[in-house]
Design a protein around this motif. Structure first.
Motif, mmCIF file in Angstrom:
data_model
loop_
_atom_site.group_PDB
_atom_site.id
_atom_site.type_symbol
_atom_site.label_atom_id
_atom_site.label_comp_id
_atom_site.label_asym_id
_atom_site.label_seq_id
_atom_site.Cartn_x
_atom_site.Cartn_y
_atom_site.Cartn_z
ATOM 1 N N PHE A 1 21.573 34.952 -5.353
ATOM 2 C CA PHE A 1 20.897 34.250 -5.027
ATOM 3 C C PHE A 1 19.869 34.073 -3.585
ATOM 4 N N LEU B 1 9.739 21.325 -7.676
ATOM 5 C CA LEU B 1 10.832 22.518 -7.636
ATOM 6 C C LEU B 1 12.108 22.425 -7.658
ATOM 7 N N CYS B 2 12.512 22.361 -6.390
ATOM 8 C CA CYS B 2 13.926 22.844 -5.982
ATOM 9 C C CYS B 2 14.858 21.532 -6.013
ATOM 10 N N PRO B 3 15.538 22.063 -6.915
ATOM 11 C CA PRO B 3 16.580 20.547 -6.912
ATOM 12 C C PRO B 3 17.134 20.751 -5.667
ATOM 13 N N GLY B 4 17.682 21.683 -4.311
ATOM 14 C CA GLY B 4 18.436 20.579 -3.484
ATOM 15 C C GLY B 4 19.519 21.481 -2.991
ATOM 16 N N GLY B 5 19.701 20.998 -2.085
ATOM 17 C CA GLY B 5 21.351 21.407 -0.907
ATOM 18 C C GLY B 5 22.512 20.881 -2.095
ATOM 19 N N LEU C 1 23.173 21.884 -5.428
ATOM 20 C CA LEU C 1 23.732 23.069 -5.471
ATOM 21 C C LEU C 1 24.771 23.332 -5.227
ATOM 22 N N ASN D 1 27.605 24.956 -7.154
ATOM 23 C CA ASN D 1 29.286 25.196 -6.657
ATOM 24 C C ASN D 1 30.685 25.142 -7.451
ATOM 25 N N VAL E 1 7.464 22.699 -3.184
ATOM 26 C CA VAL E 1 9.296 22.711 -3.404
ATOM 27 C C VAL E 1 9.793 21.016 -3.731
ATOM 28 N N ARG F 1 14.678 23.559 3.441
ATOM 29 C CA ARG F 1 13.350 24.990 4.078
ATOM 30 C C ARG F 1 12.872 25.192 2.988
ATOM 31 N N TYR G 1 15.398 27.695 -7.666
ATOM 32 C CA TYR G 1 15.968 26.604 -5.738
ATOM 33 C C TYR G 1 14.569 27.823 -5.521
ATOM 34 N N LEU H 1 26.955 28.845 -2.607
ATOM 35 C CA LEU H 1 25.649 29.410 -3.067
ATOM 36 C C LEU H 1 25.415 28.496 -1.827
ATOM 37 N N SER H 2 24.189 28.353 -0.876
ATOM 38 C CA SER H 2 23.672 27.660 0.052
ATOM 39 C C SER H 2 22.432 27.539 0.188
ATOM 40 N N TRP H 3 21.852 26.092 0.370
ATOM 41 C CA TRP H 3 20.350 26.065 0.056
ATOM 42 C C TRP H 3 19.766 25.421 1.713
#
Ligand code: TPP
Ligand code: SF4
Ligand code: MG
Lengths: 617, 350
Positions: A361, B335-339, B342, B346, B332, A402, A223, A396-398
């Protein structure tokens, strides 16, 4: 004999042979407890070996949510002949001993304070299943079925779990379910109402997940935008990289080209692994490595270069029992000093101490921001228990939106608009952090030469003592800036008058919180501080100053965090009491209570007096 | 001792095709001993980069530790440089190259830096076939720590102090060929005519280009009995071929009499044009290349020239199937797969 009783509150241990496929059966059991809404914490105790040696899987079931290790064993599932005696003896009085009764117990197994439950696992398995390759695996599933009866669990939850596990291969689900039912039926027929330990559906799980710290760490790196990984295999860190690789294969593939947005380079050793990280970070990519103590030792020279050359780097240290190979599959927190001051010369490095997968994380993701903001190596201090065991904890949280803090990096446009001469090691903002450039940014401006030798503010070689010293002082100023950016310790002072404090960090936390609560129930009040970062902030010093005596609970012999606190904060050493749990096993709350009581006794602390009088601060 | 680099510069040498002058490729003033072979190699690097018209800021120069590893300060002053730690340049180069595949990577090392402390990193960078030029300035000794024998010192050679080296030497070129380097050459710091085109060809080659340059240490290892002295190398070396390097888009043909031509076309369509004697081995054949080295060694002859080329070799990025876009330009959103992802992850842990 008084049998142990308890609903959603017991410890069960599975004794297996490693490499026999027991992990998935044991995991199935733990997951089922979880899916019945009951907090659960499994710990895998395994040898440094691939096949044939004893391994244990210890599951704590606890409605109240205490998910640290408790210590003491209430029930054993003994399917390893090699350790039968040991497992038999390990039970507390009133406990339950489940064994494979295809072979009778030896004559001299004569305890009369436990309940022995025989299930002919081998016999039932061979009678029912043809395929000899499947038999060892299914034998394990049979005892899970039997446990469902004994512990009054919902068989359907187990069946659903099996179906979920074999979603893609429903053919394999069939024999597994058959094995579950076989064990279940056998226990119903032969051992009804035998066991007084129960798992009852509850609602204490909420949105929790059950996850290993290493996967969470890997996701943190994913992330945070890590693209370059340099690594060398070492237990217990290897699964960080494996998980990163798995997730990268899933979430970092370019749809149009099939190419991957990550370079995972298995290096020839840890020296190269950290070199790869430093080279990549210097060149503007986010890079990390994961290793354990011996790897950190090898990385020492390079860490000095990165500190002095001010190059970001993220290291994950999944600690294990040392020194040297020590006990490579056992847990410890014994790299604290090695990491804090890694390398030659005057060096020190920010450390982060996660205590659960959620923090693995968050802190891993934060480590990238910190390393780039501070232009220095940052280490995330995990350990084998945290990294390799499954932990019950928050999801986990994002945060939406961000962004990455890439630190002070000048673009071509910024270089063009500079009005004063730029110097790579010139502190223009007064926070000790200077501006850097990536190679290739600008045809004429922003070029500099990185070196481990002393240099002036413009990165030109110099042996001037004054320039050297000024630079070292600036690095000290940066260290002060660091403190403001690190996560604060978690301080809990429910007892304003308490004279005692306890400090702990990382995977020690769950057992430590529980031990403090148990002591409170006995009338001893202790305030707590869970450290989350090094260097320490003022709050850390305040907490210590506000208590007469402070226990520093940690998983090493020498009291490394205690040493660090005393050294960095100039504290009197007799005030800081070392409590070391370093046998390689995850810390257990019951033994921690004993250790704390013993320490208090040794110090002549009158427990009665403490609890009745309270104290002044 | 400090001295001015003895580069002969034609006063009105025109700029190269990218508009840069030769001086744009120069660096700081050398602090090596006067006459040190390493300085001539710097001159050749400057010349090669100038002739290839590489924009200086598009090149990254890296090194380990040693007199040789100091040299990146003396060439390409408009390029980012990284003087790392002893023997570890290859890992820094690996990381840097992974981060941004669009730049040109030039690593400089010494024989101590590469063949002893850095042997592990050297061989593995070669195995990964990292896209870089790797130059060893080979003087058979540790210059910076005052002349101890290095692992490339020939058995039986004698240093200035008079002691005879009793240990077998390591032939870095032979190793590099064995380990799969795509381009391997050996030259001599005193032979700029050969060295400049060799560096150019190395830069054009995709994959690891290894160039071992015998580079006498005038202070500790230049006595006539030393096999790494100017005198010895001049007397005992033989070129396996002479060659021109023809950068892509240019066509030059130089005809050498009594020679047979072999053309090796590199991935970017540059051509190495070899002029060799009849019966000399095929440079694209690994076995022949190694035999050739061994045969000459048996005769006490140092073989120079382009020793081996495999124009088709796959570099680290190819092997890892990494994105064609440089990682250091990704943000970002890349590269970042995001919420939402996630939340799904989970769920798989419940
Ligand atoms: C870890 C470490 N060990 C030892 C040294 C000391 N040292 C500096 S240069 C060098 C040898 C360099 O030899 P070489 O690479 O052949 O370079 P040369 O000076 O001959 O060009 C040594 C041993 C060092 N800098 N770092
Ligand atoms: S000591 Fe030798 S290698 Fe070092 S600068 Fe002098 S001549 Fe060159
Ligand atoms: Mg040398």
């Amino acid at each position: 004999m008084k049998q142990l009783q308890g609903v959603n509150d017991f410890v069960i241990r599975f004794a297996n042979v490693n490499g026999s496929g027991s992990a998935s059966a044991n995991n199935l059991f733990a997951k089922a407890v979880f899916r019945m809404g009951v907090p659960v914490s499994p710990k895998n105790i395994f040898p440094s070996n691939i096949q044939g040696l004893p391994t244990w899987y210890e599951v704590r079931v606890n409605e109240q949510g205490y998910v640290g290790r408790r210590g003491d064993i209430d029930m054993v599932v003994a399917v390893n002949g090699q350790t039968l005696r040991q497992d038999y003896d390990s039970l507390v009085p009133g406990g339950y001993f489940l064994f494979d009764s295809s072979k009778p117990l030896p004559e001299d197994f004569q305890r009369d304070d436990i309940t022995v439950i025989g299930i002919p696992l081998t016999f039932l398995c061979n009678e029912t299943f043809e395929n000899p390759r499947m038999r060892p695996l299914l034998k394990n599933i049979i005892y899970v079925g039997a446990l469902a009866t004994l512990l009054d669990m919902e068989l359907q939850v187990l069946i659903d779990s099996v179906n979920r596990q074999f979603q893609k291969k429903p053919k394999l689900a069939e024999p597994n379910i058959q094995a579950l039912e076989l064990g279940y039926a056998y226990a119903q027929e032969h051992h009804p109402d035998t066991c007084q330990l129960k798992v009852q559906r509850s609602d204490k799980v909420g949105d929790a997940i059950i996850m290993d710290g290493n996967s969470a760490t890997a996701l943190g790196a994913l992330y945070a935008g890590a693209t370059v990984v340099g690594w060398y295999p070492i237990t217990p860190s290897t699964s960080v990289i494996e998980a990163f690789g798995r997730y990268a294969e899933k979430y970092r593939i370019e749809a149009d080209t099939g190419r991957i947005k990550a370079a995972i380079v298995q290096a020839e050793d840890e020296l190269a692994a950290i070199g790869i990280v430093i080279g990549a970070s210097w060149n503007g990519a986010r890079a990390f490595t994961a290793t354990s103590g011996p790897g950190i030792s090898l990385m020492n020279e390079f860490l000095g270069l990165a500190y002095f050359g001010e190059i970001p780097a993220v290291l994950i240290d999944v600690q294990r029992a040392g020194p040297s190979t020590g006990m490579p599959t056992r847990t410890q927190q014994s790299d604290v000093l090695e990491c804090a001051y890694a390398s030659h010369g005057d060096t020190k490095h920010p450390l982060l101490f996660p205590c659960d997968p959620r923090e693995c994380f968050d802190m891993t993701a934060d480590a990238f921001d910190l390393a780039e903001h501070l232009q220095t190596p940052v280490m995330v201090m995990s350990d084998l228990d945290l990294g390799m065991n499954d932990h019950f904890g928050p999801p986990l949280s994002w945060e939406t939106g961000r962004s990455y803090d890439r630190g002070k990096v000048l673009s071509a446009e910024e270089l063009d608009t500079l009005t004063t001469r730029w110097g790579r090691y010139k502190d223009t903002d007064g926070d000790g952090i200077c501006y850097r450039t990536y190679p290739g940014t600008h045809p004429e401006k922003g070029v500099y030469f990185t070196r481990g030798t002393s240099r002036d503010e413009y990165s030109a070689y110099t042996e001037s003592s004054a320039a050297y010293q000024a630079n070292m002082e600036r690095l000290e100023l940066k260290w002060e800036t660091t403190k403001r950016l690190l996560p604060l310790a978690r301080i809990k002072t429910p007892f304003p008058k308490a004279r005692l404090g306890a400090i702990f960090y990382g995977s020690t936390a769950p057992a430590a919180y529980e031990a403090i609560e148990l002591l409170h129930q006995r009338g001893i009040d202790i305030n707590t501080m869970r450290l989350r970062a090094f260097p320490f902030q003022q709050e850390v010093l305040d907490f210590i100053n506000n208590h007469e005596l402070v226990f520093v609970i940690e998983q090493n012999r020498d009291g490394q965090m205690r040493t660090l606190l005393i050294n960095e904060e100039g504290l009197p050493s007799d005030k800081m009491v070392h409590i070391g749990c370093y046998d390689g096993m995850p810390v257990a709350s019951r033994s921690l209570v004993r250790a704390l009581e013993k320490a208090m006794g040794g110090l002549g602390i009158n427990l009665q007096q403490l609890s009745t009088q309270g104290g002044t601060q | 001792m400090t001295f001015q680099r003895p580069t002969f510069r034609h006063p009105d040498l025109p700029p190269n095709s990218a508009g840069y002058n030769l001086r744009d490729y120069e660096g700081g003033i050398s602090t090596l001993c006067a006459g040190c072979g390493h300085d001539s190699i710097c001159g050749a690097i400057i010349q090669a980069c100038f002739e290839l018209a590489i924009p200086p800021h598009q090149l990254v120069k890296m090194s380990g530790i040693g007199c040789s590893s100091k040299t990146p300060a003396y060439f390409l002053g408009k390029s980012h440089g990284f003087n790392s730690v002893h023997g570890r340049m290859p890992s820094i180069a690996t990381g840097a190259n992974m981060a941004n595949r669009d730049l040109v990577y030039l690593g400089v090392s010494g024989d101590g830096d590469t063949a002893s402390i850095g042997m592990g990193q050297f061989v593995h960078a070669v195995r990964r076939n990292l896209n870089m030029v790797y130059i060893v300035m080979n003087n058979g000794c540790y210059g910076l720590t005052k002349g101890q024998y290095s692992a490339t010192a020939d058995k039986g050679t004698k240093s200035k102090k008079g002691s005879v080296n009793a240990l077998e030497s390591i032939d870095l070129c032979e190793l590099a060929i064995q380990l799969g380097a795509g381009f391997v050459g050996r030259s001599f710091s005193g032979d700029k005519k050969q060295l400049v085109p060799m560096i150019k060809a190395g830069l054009a080659h995709k994959g690891l280009s290894f160039i071992d340059v015998i580079s006498p240490c005038v202070t500790f290892n230049n006595n006539p009995e030393s096999t790494k002295s100017y005198h010895w190398v001049r007397e005992h070396s033989e070129a396996t071929n002479t060659f021109d390097f023809v950068p892509f888009r240019q066509t030059i043909t130089t005809e050498y009499e009594d020679s047979v031509d072999q053309e090796v076309r590199l991935h970017d369509d540059s051509v190495i044009h070899l002029h060799k004697h009849e019966n000399t081995p095929d440079v694209t054949d690994r076995r022949q290349a190694i035999d050739n080295l061994e045969d000459h060694k048996a005769e006490g002859v140092i073989l120079t020239g382009v020793l081996y080329v495999n124009p088709e070799s796959a570099d680290t990025h190819d092997i890892l199937n990494t994105s064609e876009k440089s990682f250091n330009s990704m943000g970002v959103e890349d590269l970042c797969p995001g919420g939402d992802v996630l939340a799904k992850i989970n769920e798989s842990y419940r």
